[in-house]
Design an enzyme around this catalytic site. Structure first.
Site, PDB file in Angstrom:
ATOM      1  N   ALA A  96      33.162  53.900  35.601  1.00 37.52           N
ATOM      2  CA  ALA A  96      32.876  52.941  36.663  1.00 37.52           C
ATOM      3  C   ALA A  96      33.358  51.525  36.402  1.00 37.52           C
ATOM      4  O   ALA A  96      33.482  50.734  37.336  1.00 37.52           O
ATOM      5  CB  ALA A  96      31.372  52.919  36.943  1.00 37.52           C
ATOM      6  N   GLY A  97      33.601  51.155  35.145  1.00 42.79           N
ATOM      7  CA  GLY A  97      33.974  49.773  34.871  1.00 42.79           C
ATOM      8  C   GLY A  97      35.344  49.403  35.425  1.00 42.79           C
ATOM      9  O   GLY A  97      36.232  50.256  35.454  1.00 42.79           O
ATOM     10  N   PRO A  98      35.521  48.170  35.904  1.00 40.33           N
ATOM     11  CA  PRO A  98      34.546  47.077  35.933  1.00 40.33           C
ATOM     12  C   PRO A  98      33.634  47.046  37.156  1.00 40.33           C
ATOM     13  O   PRO A  98      32.842  46.115  37.305  1.00 40.33           O
ATOM     14  CB  PRO A  98      35.442  45.833  35.918  1.00 40.33           C
ATOM     15  CG  PRO A  98      36.678  46.264  36.641  1.00 40.33           C
ATOM     16  CD  PRO A  98      36.881  47.712  36.286  1.00 40.33           C
ATOM     17  N   CYS A 101      45.470  54.242  37.761  1.00 37.90           N
ATOM     18  CA  CYS A 101      46.366  53.160  38.182  1.00 37.90           C
ATOM     19  C   CYS A 101      47.676  53.264  37.409  1.00 37.90           C
ATOM     20  O   CYS A 101      48.082  52.352  36.691  1.00 37.90           O
ATOM     21  CB  CYS A 101      45.710  51.806  37.954  1.00 37.90           C
ATOM     22  SG  CYS A 101      46.638  50.452  38.720  1.00 37.90           S
TER      23      CYS A 101
END
Length: 485
Positions: free
Chosen positions: A296-298, A416
């Site tokens: 989940a970060g950030p 990403c």
């Protein structure tokens, strides 16, 4: 008697040229400080630059135009580092590795002013030499002066013709020098993109453009209309694809907006928004009550997922391995109206039971090659062998995500990076059970394109790849997978 040679009369104190102390230029000193942090500490410019600018603004003489110039010098130099290194190499008589890194930083800053900005030649050279006197000393400042005067003999196009091989002789090296990417990155992006020369050149050029600041209005807490009004019609544009996105066309400070300060809105690339929206939109079979964000970060995608979950009365568990990133997730989700929980846990050794969730998003750690616009230094920091270190982690996280979802539920594998070794190859290997000790998983790929807000040019499916030059987003990848047994 022979005449003794006459000694030269000593120069009077009045006639001697006094030593002038170098004058510190706050803009170029700041830019140099950021480049040193990037080189020495592997820091990221987007994390180092803002606090330095904030500190500089306390001086009333430091104007908005100074902040803009410092930002351009930092990011322009980092983006074009490969090209400038090739030019500098052509102007010195030793290998680059034998030049001290601080000297190279000053030379690169000077090269960018000469070849990448409209700063007049004399001003670019004199300002760079003055910076060298301050940070390097008078001796090395003379070396900087000599090299920059050689660089000033040609413009950027002229230098590219000299230092880049012809496209016909070595296409990848030509593109690497022209567009300032490592050769291996050019090769990997070209493989992922496919097609001919035009497409890869468009992509590499897009990587060198300054990205817009994109805001996200978190559903149920803010709206795009509110953000557009707060930013101002002259400085904001609606998102290209996401109904929650607002683009700050004129730059600006997101933290100055009330909705951002209150956590009702945030800064988030439109590609990340599209991934979270697709994850929430794809139908699941049966109940739809428990959602998981496994990396989940950030917190950007988690905050958007939490807002969607709240609208449906679903619960979101946001898990993050790194404690400091877990705290960022907590901050991003603070104030969300629906039920959620943030935990610090390793997604490859999860604390939850198999089959516990209806939807699972696993946005895995990766090389970051899809965000080179935002972190240009990453292209020089990454190595091909980094992909080998990410591979076991990515496969392990996807396997655990498919274990965490119940039959009929959906997993979203996102990253990403457009590199095939981090995207399609990972999904195929996990589903087919390739690898030591692995076995096939009963799951099927879902066509993700219908859930991407009618975004064009997504390829043949069923997975989707976003591109900076085609969609104006980071190069996000998403595969949607339904557990079948």
């Amino acid at each position: 008697m022979s005449e003794q040679p006459r000694s030269k009369p000593a120069k009077s104190a009045k006639s001697a040229k006094p030593h002038r102390r170098p004058k510190k230029d706050p803009v170029r000193m700041l830019a140099f400080e950021v480049l040193r942090a990037v080189d020495e500490r592997d820091a990221y410019a987007n994390l180092v630059l803002p606090p330095l600018l904030k500190k500089a603004r306390k001086d009333e003489t430091f104007q908005a135009r100074d902040a803009a110039l410092a930002t351009e010098l930092v990011y322009g130099t980092l983006r074009r580092q490969g090209t400038y290194d090739a030019v500098i190499k052509a102007c010195i008589d030793r290998p680059l590795r034998e030049v001290d890194p601080p000297v190279l930083d000053v030379l690169a800053l000077g090269a960018h002013q000469l070849l990448g900005t409209r700063i007049p030649t004399h001003a670019a050279v004199s300002a760079s030499v003055e910076l060298a006197r301050v940070v390097l000393g008078d001796g090395r400042a003379k070396f900087v002066n000599a090299v920059l005067r050689k660089i000033s003999a040609h413009d950027l196009e002229g230098w590219l013709e000299k230092v880049a091989p012809p496209y016909e002789d070595d296409a990848e090296e030509h593109l690497a020098v022209y567009h300032s990417h490592p050769r291996w990155v050019v090769s990997a992006l070209w493989d992922s993109l496919g097609g001919g020369r035009a497409g890869i050149e468009d992509l590499l050029e897009a990587d060198n453009e300054r990205p817009e600041v994109t805001l996200v209005a978190r559903p149920g807490r803010s709206t795009a209309e509110e953000l557009l009004e707060a930013v101002g019609e002259d400085s904001a544009l609606p998102g290209r694809w996401s109904p929650y996105a607002v683009r700050m066309a004129e730059g600006g400070e997101p933290g100055a907006l009330e909705a951002v300060r209150e956590g009702r809105a945030g800064v988030q690339d439109e590609g990340s928004q599209l991934v979270a929206m697709a994850m929430a939109a794809v139908p699941v079979e049966g109940r739809d009550e428990r959602w998981l964000d496994g990396c989940a970060g950030p917190g950007g995608k988690a905050a958007l997922l939490a807002a969607f979950a709240a609208q449906r009365g679903a619960f979101l568990l946001a898990s993050e391995k790194q404690p400091h990133r877990a705290r960022l997730v907590e901050r991003a989700l603070a104030g969300n109206p629906g039920p959620y929980q943030v935990i610090t846990a390793d997604g490859t050794r999860p604390p939850w039971l198999p089959g516990s969730f209806d939807r699972v998003l696993m946005d895995v750690p990766c090389s970051g090659l899809g965000a080179l616009r935002r972190r240009p230094e990453a292209r020089w920091r990454r190595r091909p062998e980094d992909l080998e270190s990410f591979a076991p982690l990515q496969r392990g996280l996807l396997r655990e995500a498919l274990s965490a979802v119940r039959v009929g539920g959906v997993v979203g594998y996102a990253t990403c990076s457009p590199h095939l070794a981090e995207t399609r190859v990972v999904v195929e290997d996990v589903l087919k059970g390739r690898g030591a000790g692995a076995s096939p998983i009963a799951a099927e790929l879902i066509d993700a394109r219908p859930y991407m807000q009618e975004v064009p040019a997504l390829g043949d499916g069923p997975d989707v790849q976003l591109w900076p030059h085609l969609h104006g987003t980071d190069a996000m990848y998403l595969a949607l997978i339904r557990r079948t047994g």
